[in-house]
Write an enzyme that holds these catalytic residues in place. Sequence first.
Site, PDB file in Angstrom:
ATOM      1  N   CYS A   4       5.368  -6.021   4.389  1.00 56.14           N
ATOM      2  CA  CYS A   4       5.025  -5.465   3.143  1.00 56.14           C
ATOM      3  C   CYS A   4       6.146  -6.435   2.188  1.00 56.14           C
ATOM      4  CB  CYS A   4       5.795  -3.915   3.407  1.00 56.14           C
ATOM      5  SG  CYS A   4       5.662  -3.111   1.721  1.00 56.14           S
ATOM      6  N   CYS A   7       8.919  -4.181   0.676  1.00 59.99           N
ATOM      7  CA  CYS A   7      10.081  -4.127   1.345  1.00 59.99           C
ATOM      8  C   CYS A   7      10.890  -5.413   1.486  1.00 59.99           C
ATOM      9  CB  CYS A   7       9.604  -3.900   3.043  1.00 59.99           C
ATOM     10  SG  CYS A   7       9.155  -2.147   3.144  1.00 59.99           S
ATOM     11  N   HIS A  46       9.637   2.671   3.332  1.00 60.69           N
ATOM     12  CA  HIS A  46       8.223   2.447   3.549  1.00 60.69           C
ATOM     13  C   HIS A  46       7.279   3.489   4.026  1.00 60.69           C
ATOM     14  CE1 HIS A  46       4.659  -0.413   3.804  1.00 60.69           C
ATOM     15  NE2 HIS A  46       4.449   0.344   4.658  1.00 60.69           N
ATOM     16  N   ASN A  86      -1.123   4.766  -7.818  1.00 57.75           N
ATOM     17  CA  ASN A  86      -2.286   4.485  -7.265  1.00 57.75           C
ATOM     18  C   ASN A  86      -2.320   4.833  -5.814  1.00 57.75           C
ATOM     19  OD1 ASN A  86      -3.869   3.378  -9.481  1.00 57.75           O
ATOM     20  ND2 ASN A  86      -2.911   1.481  -9.070  1.00 57.75           N
ATOM     21  N   GLY A  92      -7.385   1.287  -6.549  1.00 56.72           N
ATOM     22  CA  GLY A  92      -6.796  -0.051  -6.894  1.00 56.72           C
ATOM     23  C   GLY A  92      -5.337  -0.159  -6.292  1.00 56.72           C
ATOM     24  N   THR A  94      -2.901  -2.131  -4.011  1.00 57.46           N
ATOM     25  CA  THR A  94      -3.118  -3.346  -3.650  1.00 57.46           C
ATOM     26  C   THR A  94      -1.948  -3.599  -2.606  1.00 57.46           C
ATOM     27  OG1 THR A  94      -2.140  -4.569  -5.371  1.00 57.46           O
ATOM     28  CG2 THR A  94      -4.396  -4.437  -5.265  1.00 57.46           C
ATOM     29  N   HIS A  97       2.781   0.344  -0.109  1.00 61.22           N
ATOM     30  CA  HIS A  97       4.065   0.630  -0.175  1.00 61.22           C
ATOM     31  C   HIS A  97       4.344   1.469  -1.699  1.00 61.22           C
ATOM     32  CE1 HIS A  97       8.726   0.160   0.456  1.00 61.22           C
ATOM     33  NE2 HIS A  97       8.469   1.053  -0.394  1.00 61.22           N
ATOM     34  N   HIS A  99       4.531   3.156  -4.903  1.00 60.55           N
ATOM     35  CA  HIS A  99       5.229   2.895  -5.953  1.00 60.55           C
ATOM     36  C   HIS A  99       4.708   3.401  -7.242  1.00 60.55           C
ATOM     37  CE1 HIS A  99       1.861   0.059  -5.245  1.00 60.55           C
ATOM     38  NE2 HIS A  99       1.805   0.070  -6.518  1.00 60.55           N
ATOM     39  N   HIS A 101       4.170   3.079 -11.314  1.00 62.56           N
ATOM     40  CA  HIS A 101       4.080   2.109 -12.469  1.00 62.56           C
ATOM     41  C   HIS A 101       4.751   2.828 -13.829  1.00 62.56           C
ATOM     42  CE1 HIS A 101       1.047  -0.897 -10.740  1.00 62.56           C
ATOM     43  NE2 HIS A 101       0.729   0.277 -10.064  1.00 62.56           N
TER      44      HIS A 101
HETATM   45  P1  DGP Z   1      -1.118  -1.329  -7.059  1.00 64.58           P
HETATM   46  O1  DGP Z   1      -2.308  -2.002  -7.549  1.00 64.58           O
HETATM   47  O2  DGP Z   1      -0.946   0.022  -7.730  1.00 64.58           O
HETATM   48  O3  DGP Z   1      -0.999  -1.478  -5.576  1.00 64.58           O
HETATM   49  O4  DGP Z   1       0.168  -2.372  -7.805  1.00 64.58           O
HETATM   50  C1  DGP Z   1       0.744  -3.117  -7.261  1.00 64.58           C
HETATM   51  C2  DGP Z   1       1.479  -4.166  -8.228  1.00 64.58           C
HETATM   52  O5  DGP Z   1       2.426  -4.989  -7.657  1.00 64.58           O
HETATM   53  C3  DGP Z   1       0.476  -5.089  -8.904  1.00 64.58           C
HETATM   54  O6  DGP Z   1       0.550  -4.451 -10.533  1.00 64.58           O
HETATM   55  C4  DGP Z   1       1.369  -6.242  -9.023  1.00 64.58           C
HETATM   56  C5  DGP Z   1       2.513  -6.039  -8.381  1.00 64.58           C
HETATM   57  N1  DGP Z   1       3.116  -7.036  -7.151  1.00 64.58           N
HETATM   58  C6  DGP Z   1       2.476  -7.675  -6.304  1.00 64.58           C
HETATM   59  N2  DGP Z   1       3.237  -8.474  -5.547  1.00 64.58           N
HETATM   60  C7  DGP Z   1       4.431  -8.657  -6.576  1.00 64.58           C
HETATM   61  C8  DGP Z   1       5.497  -9.265  -6.349  1.00 64.58           C
HETATM   62  O7  DGP Z   1       5.686 -10.226  -5.598  1.00 64.58           O
HETATM   63  N3  DGP Z   1       6.480  -9.202  -7.436  1.00 64.58           N
HETATM   64  C9  DGP Z   1       6.182  -8.390  -8.588  1.00 64.58           C
HETATM   65  N4  DGP Z   1       7.369  -8.339  -9.343  1.00 64.58           N
HETATM   66  N5  DGP Z   1       5.198  -7.656  -8.513  1.00 64.58           N
HETATM   67  C10 DGP Z   1       4.337  -7.700  -7.595  1.00 64.58           C
END
Ligand code: DGP
Length: 113
Positions: A4, A7, A46, A86, A92, A94, A97, A99, A101
Amino acid sequence: MADCIFCKIIAGEIPSAKVYEDDDMLAFRDINPQAKVHVLVVPKSHFATLAEMNDAQAELVKKCMKKIPQIASSLGLSDGYRLIVNQGEAAGQTVHHLHIHILGGQNMGEKML
Ligand code: DGP
């Protein structure tokens, strides 16, 4: 979770631009910002979605939600901000874990809420 990315960020194995951290959560800037200010608030446990969340994890999410106004204030979002959580790939999501926004620093308009 070994594979992850969030993580790994929490563990300090991958660098991030941190804006807030305590025992329960980490907040850091999104690597692909969708607004002038785009920060992710991540509970330090997680689980992928609210559907998978146990009671202890629900407490962490509660703490995140209570802390977000302070984080938003520290980011200068005095005029308001948008929260997005999300849930699943069709929405959407991706990174699997949970989170939250935080989006702001500009007029967010009225499309998509
Ligand atoms: P979601 O689409 O809701 O799963 O948003 C995942 C977000 O995580 C996406 O906007 C880009 C961000 N993201 C993915 N990998 C990394 C990373 O390695 N570092 C940071 N700071 N953000 C990341």
